[in-house]
Design an enzyme around this catalytic site. Structure first.
Site, PDB file in Angstrom:
ATOM      1  N   TYR A 158       0.848  -1.206   0.000  1.00 29.71           N
ATOM      2  CA  TYR A 158       0.000   0.000   0.000  1.00 29.71           C
ATOM      3  C   TYR A 158       0.877   1.248   0.000  1.00 29.71           C
ATOM      4  CZ  TYR A 158      -3.558   3.297   1.854  1.00 29.71           C
ATOM      5  OH  TYR A 158      -4.419   4.349   2.053  1.00 29.71           O
TER       6      TYR A 158
HETATM    7  N1  LIG Z   1      -9.755   6.234   5.697  1.00 27.10           N
HETATM    8  C1  LIG Z   1      -8.495   6.556   5.893  1.00 27.10           C
HETATM    9  O1  LIG Z   1      -8.013   6.633   7.033  1.00 27.10           O
HETATM   10  C2  LIG Z   1      -7.604   6.868   4.714  1.00 27.10           C
HETATM   11  C3  LIG Z   1      -6.370   7.502   4.966  1.00 27.10           C
HETATM   12  C4  LIG Z   1      -5.547   7.808   3.872  1.00 27.10           C
HETATM   13  C5  LIG Z   1      -5.930   7.469   2.588  1.00 27.10           C
HETATM   14  N2  LIG Z   1      -7.133   6.832   2.388  1.00 27.10           N
HETATM   15  C6  LIG Z   1      -7.499   6.525   1.011  1.00 27.10           C
HETATM   16  O2  LIG Z   1      -8.722   7.172   0.744  1.00 27.10           O
HETATM   17  C7  LIG Z   1      -9.461   6.429  -0.234  1.00 27.10           C
HETATM   18  C8  LIG Z   1     -10.864   6.174   0.283  1.00 27.10           C
HETATM   19  O3  LIG Z   1     -10.758   5.560   1.559  1.00 27.10           O
HETATM   20  P1  LIG Z   1     -12.055   5.248   2.455  1.00 27.10           P
HETATM   21  O4  LIG Z   1     -11.574   5.101   3.846  1.00 27.10           O
HETATM   22  O5  LIG Z   1     -13.142   6.195   2.117  1.00 27.10           O
HETATM   23  O6  LIG Z   1     -12.357   3.779   1.900  1.00 27.10           O
HETATM   24  P2  LIG Z   1     -13.732   2.982   1.724  1.00 27.10           P
HETATM   25  O7  LIG Z   1     -13.328   1.554   1.680  1.00 27.10           O
HETATM   26  O8  LIG Z   1     -14.751   3.434   2.706  1.00 27.10           O
HETATM   27  O9  LIG Z   1     -14.206   3.450   0.278  1.00 27.10           O
HETATM   28  C9  LIG Z   1     -13.461   3.087  -0.838  1.00 27.10           C
HETATM   29  C10 LIG Z   1     -14.277   3.406  -2.063  1.00 27.10           C
HETATM   30  O10 LIG Z   1     -13.490   3.090  -3.210  1.00 27.10           O
HETATM   31  C11 LIG Z   1     -14.206   2.182  -4.030  1.00 27.10           C
HETATM   32  N3  LIG Z   1     -13.261   1.360  -4.758  1.00 27.10           N
HETATM   33  C12 LIG Z   1     -12.220   0.651  -4.270  1.00 27.10           C
HETATM   34  N4  LIG Z   1     -11.582   0.039  -5.291  1.00 27.10           N
HETATM   35  C13 LIG Z   1     -12.243   0.388  -6.422  1.00 27.10           C
HETATM   36  C14 LIG Z   1     -12.090   0.071  -7.794  1.00 27.10           C
HETATM   37  N5  LIG Z   1     -11.106  -0.738  -8.244  1.00 27.10           N
HETATM   38  N6  LIG Z   1     -12.939   0.606  -8.686  1.00 27.10           N
HETATM   39  C15 LIG Z   1     -13.926   1.425  -8.278  1.00 27.10           C
HETATM   40  N7  LIG Z   1     -14.141   1.749  -7.006  1.00 27.10           N
HETATM   41  C16 LIG Z   1     -13.308   1.224  -6.087  1.00 27.10           C
HETATM   42  C17 LIG Z   1     -15.114   1.420  -3.097  1.00 27.10           C
HETATM   43  O11 LIG Z   1     -16.198   0.861  -3.798  1.00 27.10           O
HETATM   44  C18 LIG Z   1     -15.542   2.557  -2.168  1.00 27.10           C
HETATM   45  O12 LIG Z   1     -16.524   3.347  -2.811  1.00 27.10           O
HETATM   46  C19 LIG Z   1      -8.641   5.171  -0.508  1.00 27.10           C
HETATM   47  O13 LIG Z   1      -7.859   5.387  -1.662  1.00 27.10           O
HETATM   48  C20 LIG Z   1      -7.751   5.054   0.730  1.00 27.10           C
HETATM   49  O14 LIG Z   1      -6.577   4.354   0.464  1.00 27.10           O
HETATM   50  C21 LIG Z   1      -7.975   6.543   3.425  1.00 27.10           C
END
Ligand SMILES: NC(=O)c1ccc[n+]([C@@H]2O[C@H](COP(=O)([O-])OP(=O)(O)OC[C@H]3O[C@@H](n4cnc5c(N)ncnc54)[C@H](O)[C@@H]3O)[C@@H](O)[C@H]2O)c1
Length: 253
Positions: A158
């Site tokens: 990641y």
């Molecule tokens: N939540 C955190 O603490 C955090 C921190 C830093 C970065 N992020 C990044 O933020 C982004 C969103 O995180 P989140 O916590 O909202 O996650 P989440 O799992 O709640 O939501 C992820 C979303 O991405 C979609 N998704 C994943 N893979 C996909 C694909 N191949 N095609 C289409 N849609 C896809 C899922 O359907 C969902 O809508 C991610 O990229 C994650 O790595 C999250």
């Protein structure tokens, strides 16, 4: 209504069915933007789009696996067919893997991380840039992570993919500044979405203690920053990586 001067802008948000992407899609819609929501689960996407429309906004759901080039092409083509232009995009979809020390990661873990976070960002940007160059410019925000700036324990694949997102962001910013396309990245620290809601309360409390602002982020913190980066208020900012982490990365640096 928040005044980010985004009224009528056409904005793609990937990963918009829940979490940060859902919050961003709702916020862009509150700003008056016309939002195209992409994610893999159509029923969840449609629910978010219907909610936005019920609140007086404009939204379209396009089921898309953002790691699939043909599906990404379809997403952008649908956007252009329905709204005639593309002004901004938040390439947010992605996610992590089960935490493991690097030598215990499988090839599948590694490939899934690169595919779902980095290749997907490349595929989206490639097609969005083409659409934006045809209408005089635009703004792209890519989702990295604090794990894209510094090492995260037991998250090697990641971490590599999110570092890669920053490389792609900077390279595209350099290539397309002359076409008035700005490309930036956000690097959130822990944001309270369903993943963090599942971990034990005491783990969350110790995470908070390590953050100078003494709280976890919420999806709205990210949504507002992304909307600002897409707005005229940020129109001399490109190739930047904005931490949204309550100071976590400076504290650990
Ligand atoms: N939540 C955190 O603490 C955090 C921190 C830093 C970065 N992020 C990044 O933020 C982004 C969103 O995180 P989140 O916590 O909202 O996650 P989440 O799992 O709640 O939501 C992820 C979303 O991405 C979609 N998704 C994943 N893979 C996909 C694909 N191949 N095609 C289409 N849609 C896809 C899922 O359907 C969902 O809508 C991610 O990229 C994650 O790595 C999250």
């Amino acid at each position: 209504m928040p005044d980010y001067q985004l009224r009528d802008k056409v904005v793609i948000v990937t990963g918009a069915s829940r979490g940060i992407g859902e919050a961003a899609a709702r916020f862009f819609a509150e700003c008056g933007s016309r939002v195209v929501l992409a994610a893999r689960t159509e029923s969840d996407l449609v629910r978010v789009a219907e909610d936005i429309e019920a609140a007086g906004g404009t939204a379209t759901a396009v089921r898309t696996d953002v790691a699939d080039a043909a599906e990404v092409d379809h997403l952008v083509e649908e956007t252009l067919r329905i709204y005639g232009r593309l002004d901004a995009a938040f390439n947010n979809a992605g996610g992590g893997h089960m935490p493991k020390p690097l030598a215990e990661l499988s090839e599948d873990d590694f490939d899934a991380s690169v595919r779902g976070n980095m290749r997907s960002t490349f595929l989206c940007m490639r097609r969005e840039i083409q659409a934006m160059s045809n209408n005089g410019g635009g703004a792209i925000v890519n989702m990295s992570s604090s794990a894209g700036i510094q090492a995260a324990p037991r998250m090697g694949a990641y971490c590599a993919a999110k570092h890669g997102v920053i490389g792609l962001t900077r390279a595209a910013a350099l290539d397309y500044g002359g076409e008035n396309i700005r490309v930036n990245a956000v690097a959130p620290g822990p944001i309270l979405t369903h993943r963090l809601q599942q971990i034990p309360e005491e783990t969350r409390a110790s995470m908070m203690r390590a953050i100078p602002l003494k709280r976890l982020g919420d999806p709205g913190d990210v949504a507002r920053t992304v909307a600002w980066l897409c707005s005229a208020g940020a129109n001399f900012i490109t190739g930047a990586v904005i931490p949204i982490d309550g100071g976590k990365t400076i504290a650990n640096a």
